[in-house]
Design a protein around this motif. Structure first.
Motif, mmCIF file in Angstrom:
data_model
loop_
_atom_site.group_PDB
_atom_site.id
_atom_site.type_symbol
_atom_site.label_atom_id
_atom_site.label_comp_id
_atom_site.label_asym_id
_atom_site.label_seq_id
_atom_site.Cartn_x
_atom_site.Cartn_y
_atom_site.Cartn_z
ATOM 1 N N PRO A 242 47.269 33.114 0.012
ATOM 2 C CA PRO A 242 47.205 34.493 -0.722
ATOM 3 C C PRO A 242 46.280 35.578 0.202
ATOM 4 C CG PRO A 242 46.252 33.107 -1.901
ATOM 5 C CD PRO A 242 46.715 32.049 -1.066
ATOM 6 N N ALA A 243 46.900 36.668 0.471
ATOM 7 C CA ALA A 243 46.118 37.584 1.103
ATOM 8 C C ALA A 243 44.945 37.879 0.578
ATOM 9 C CB ALA A 243 46.732 38.933 1.341
ATOM 10 N N PRO A 244 43.808 38.097 1.139
ATOM 11 C CA PRO A 244 42.515 38.282 0.397
ATOM 12 C C PRO A 244 42.368 39.814 -0.164
ATOM 13 C CG PRO A 244 42.049 38.455 2.754
ATOM 14 C CD PRO A 244 43.502 37.803 2.410
ATOM 15 N N ASP A 245 41.890 40.055 -1.352
ATOM 16 C CA ASP A 245 41.759 41.405 -1.612
ATOM 17 C C ASP A 245 41.092 42.269 -0.733
ATOM 18 O OD1 ASP A 245 42.687 40.720 -4.204
ATOM 19 O OD2 ASP A 245 40.922 40.229 -5.112
ATOM 20 N N PRO A 246 41.649 43.416 -0.728
ATOM 21 C CA PRO A 246 41.142 44.308 0.374
ATOM 22 C C PRO A 246 39.519 44.402 0.087
ATOM 23 C CG PRO A 246 43.147 45.458 -0.495
ATOM 24 C CD PRO A 246 42.501 44.074 -1.186
ATOM 25 N N ALA A 247 38.531 44.672 1.038
ATOM 26 C CA ALA A 247 37.250 44.848 0.655
ATOM 27 C C ALA A 247 37.208 46.512 0.316
ATOM 28 C CB ALA A 247 36.652 44.587 1.974
ATOM 29 N N PRO A 248 36.115 46.579 -0.624
ATOM 30 C CA PRO A 248 35.934 47.909 -1.089
ATOM 31 C C PRO A 248 35.506 48.761 0.185
ATOM 32 C CG PRO A 248 34.113 46.525 -1.516
ATOM 33 C CD PRO A 248 35.208 45.717 -1.003
ATOM 34 N N VAL A 249 35.646 50.047 0.366
ATOM 35 C CA VAL A 249 35.225 50.963 1.173
ATOM 36 C C VAL A 249 34.094 51.918 0.626
ATOM 37 C CG1 VAL A 249 37.275 50.873 2.733
ATOM 38 C CG2 VAL A 249 37.125 52.641 0.987
ATOM 39 N N PRO A 250 33.289 52.387 1.594
ATOM 40 C CA PRO A 250 32.230 53.373 1.112
ATOM 41 C C PRO A 250 32.712 54.538 0.781
ATOM 42 C CG PRO A 250 32.031 52.888 3.298
ATOM 43 C CD PRO A 250 33.188 52.224 3.164
ATOM 44 N N ILE A 251 32.291 55.284 -0.194
ATOM 45 C CA ILE A 251 32.533 56.760 -0.730
ATOM 46 C C ILE A 251 31.189 57.200 -1.419
ATOM 47 C CG2 ILE A 251 33.366 55.766 -3.102
ATOM 48 C CD1 ILE A 251 35.479 58.127 -2.714
ATOM 49 N N ARG A 252 31.299 58.537 -1.414
ATOM 50 C CA ARG A 252 29.968 59.377 -1.830
ATOM 51 C C ARG A 252 30.514 59.716 -3.315
ATOM 52 N NH1 ARG A 252 28.823 64.287 1.457
ATOM 53 N NH2 ARG A 252 31.088 64.337 1.511
ATOM 54 N N VAL A 253 29.485 59.364 -4.135
ATOM 55 C CA VAL A 253 29.471 59.713 -5.602
ATOM 56 C C VAL A 253 28.792 60.646 -6.026
ATOM 57 C CG1 VAL A 253 29.597 58.783 -7.703
ATOM 58 C CG2 VAL A 253 30.440 57.421 -6.196
ATOM 59 N N LEU B 62 26.442 62.119 -8.508
ATOM 60 C CA LEU B 62 25.831 62.117 -9.771
ATOM 61 C C LEU B 62 25.362 63.085 -10.528
ATOM 62 C CD1 LEU B 62 23.564 59.008 -8.718
ATOM 63 C CD2 LEU B 62 26.126 59.018 -9.889
ATOM 64 N N PRO B 63 24.978 62.919 -11.733
ATOM 65 C CA PRO B 63 24.398 64.053 -12.697
ATOM 66 C C PRO B 63 22.976 64.648 -11.883
ATOM 67 C CG PRO B 63 25.160 62.410 -13.965
ATOM 68 C CD PRO B 63 25.254 61.837 -12.845
ATOM 69 N N GLY B 64 22.774 65.880 -12.157
ATOM 70 C CA GLY B 64 21.322 66.478 -11.491
ATOM 71 C C GLY B 64 21.578 66.535 -10.185
ATOM 72 N N ASP B 65 22.778 66.612 -9.752
ATOM 73 C CA ASP B 65 22.951 67.041 -8.012
ATOM 74 C C ASP B 65 22.471 65.892 -7.105
ATOM 75 O OD1 ASP B 65 24.097 69.311 -8.697
ATOM 76 O OD2 ASP B 65 22.015 70.409 -8.855
ATOM 77 N N GLN B 66 22.607 64.771 -7.633
ATOM 78 C CA GLN B 66 22.296 63.508 -7.130
ATOM 79 C C GLN B 66 23.623 63.047 -6.149
ATOM 80 O OE1 GLN B 66 19.786 60.349 -8.746
ATOM 81 N NE2 GLN B 66 19.159 61.885 -10.117
ATOM 82 N N GLU B 67 23.297 62.307 -4.886
ATOM 83 C CA GLU B 67 24.609 61.890 -4.458
ATOM 84 C C GLU B 67 24.201 60.425 -3.718
ATOM 85 O OE1 GLU B 67 26.673 62.615 -0.388
ATOM 86 O OE2 GLU B 67 26.971 64.436 -2.016
ATOM 87 N N VAL B 68 24.937 59.483 -4.093
ATOM 88 C CA VAL B 68 24.719 58.205 -3.520
ATOM 89 C C VAL B 68 26.058 57.487 -3.002
ATOM 90 C CG1 VAL B 68 25.312 57.236 -5.658
ATOM 91 C CG2 VAL B 68 24.038 55.712 -4.265
ATOM 92 N N VAL B 69 25.824 56.764 -1.863
ATOM 93 C CA VAL B 69 27.207 56.094 -1.270
ATOM 94 C C VAL B 69 27.410 54.607 -2.089
ATOM 95 C CG1 VAL B 69 28.083 54.932 0.753
ATOM 96 C CG2 VAL B 69 26.625 56.930 1.050
ATOM 97 N N ALA B 70 28.430 54.679 -2.642
ATOM 98 C CA ALA B 70 28.909 53.751 -3.654
ATOM 99 C C ALA B 70 30.171 52.832 -2.895
ATOM 100 C CB ALA B 70 29.390 54.086 -4.838
ATOM 101 N N ARG B 71 30.906 51.921 -3.425
ATOM 102 C CA ARG B 71 31.869 51.383 -3.176
ATOM 103 C C ARG B 71 33.043 51.558 -3.858
ATOM 104 N NH1 ARG B 71 30.370 45.129 -1.682
ATOM 105 N NH2 ARG B 71 30.505 45.108 -3.890
ATOM 106 N N LEU B 72 34.112 52.030 -3.150
ATOM 107 C CA LEU B 72 35.442 52.096 -3.760
ATOM 108 C C LEU B 72 36.341 50.777 -3.889
ATOM 109 C CD1 LEU B 72 37.456 54.462 -5.040
ATOM 110 C CD2 LEU B 72 38.301 54.850 -2.698
ATOM 111 N N ASP C 293 43.274 54.514 3.137
ATOM 112 C CA ASP C 293 44.684 53.965 3.001
ATOM 113 C C ASP C 293 45.045 52.549 2.342
ATOM 114 O OD1 ASP C 293 45.267 56.291 4.014
ATOM 115 O OD2 ASP C 293 45.514 55.552 6.031
ATOM 116 N N ASP C 294 43.997 51.663 2.663
ATOM 117 C CA ASP C 294 44.190 50.352 2.016
ATOM 118 C C ASP C 294 43.742 50.001 0.631
ATOM 119 O OD1 ASP C 294 45.820 49.562 4.164
ATOM 120 O OD2 ASP C 294 44.112 48.938 5.523
ATOM 121 N N VAL C 295 43.072 51.135 -0.046
ATOM 122 C CA VAL C 295 42.477 50.777 -1.223
ATOM 123 C C VAL C 295 43.495 50.482 -2.119
ATOM 124 C CG1 VAL C 295 41.230 52.037 -3.289
ATOM 125 C CG2 VAL C 295 40.509 52.346 -0.738
ATOM 126 N N PRO C 296 43.420 49.644 -2.990
ATOM 127 C CA PRO C 296 44.554 49.191 -4.318
ATOM 128 C C PRO C 296 44.845 50.676 -5.080
ATOM 129 C CG PRO C 296 42.972 47.514 -4.042
ATOM 130 C CD PRO C 296 42.263 48.398 -3.031
#
Length: 178
Positions: free
Chosen positions: A7-18, A20-30, A81-84
């Protein structure tokens, strides 16, 4: 010896900026995207720490669904494009032609007074004139109530147009008859 494809492996998550409250920003995984009636939700994995065995601290991920684009921003150069992706089911042809339908049911706005002939008005549940907090009537019960003395059908919401033919017969008014 035959080999079946693995079976095809699940697509790896990709980085995305999130955002946050208080005008914070963090790079997370989508991890996934989901279409909902009022837009999109993105499942993001936020970096965090957790307590491990023996008082240790280890990296962890906190997953949460956030609204897009209100809480996320793309990372330059990253393809999403490849995010489920889970889409809303396509509406049936009938739903497309008819459009949104109003809620089913009827309500009785009772008139003041005493006695069996005090009357009232039967409304569709979404009528602006319909009372709130009263029991919703099925079409059968609404027809029974509509036949009681002093009860009339609302013409603003269409209760009269929808229930009158059932009460008086569908063929009334056709072929020049009144």
């Amino acid at each position: 010896m035959s080999t079946s494809p693995s079976p095809a492996p699940d697509p790896a998550p990709v980085p995305i900026r999130v955002l946050l409250p208080g005008d914070q920003e963090v790079v997370a995984r989508l991890w996934a995207k989901r279409q909902v009636l009022d837009g999109w939700l993105y499942e993001v994995g936020l970096p965090a720490y957790r307590n491990g065995p023996g008082g240790s601290v280890e990296p962890a991920e906190y997953r949460v669904w956030v609204r897009a684009p209100q809480h996320v921003r793309p990372v330059d150069g990253v393809s999403y494009d490849d995010v489920p992706t889970e889409y809303l089911p396509k509406p049936s042809l009938v739903d497309q032609v008819l459009g949104p339908r109003r809620p089913s049911g009827w309500v009785l706005a009772k008139a003041g007074g005493r006695g069996p002939a005090r009357g009232g008005v039967v409304h569709a549940v979404d009528c602006d004139e319909a009372p709130t907090g009263v029991p919703v009537l099925t079409v059968e019960r609404a027809l029974d109530v509509a036949q009681q003395p002093g009860v009339r059908l609302c013409s603003l919401c269409g209760a009269a147009a929808e229930l009158d033919p059932v009460l008086k017969g569908f063929d009334r008014g056709f072929d020049g008859e009144d």
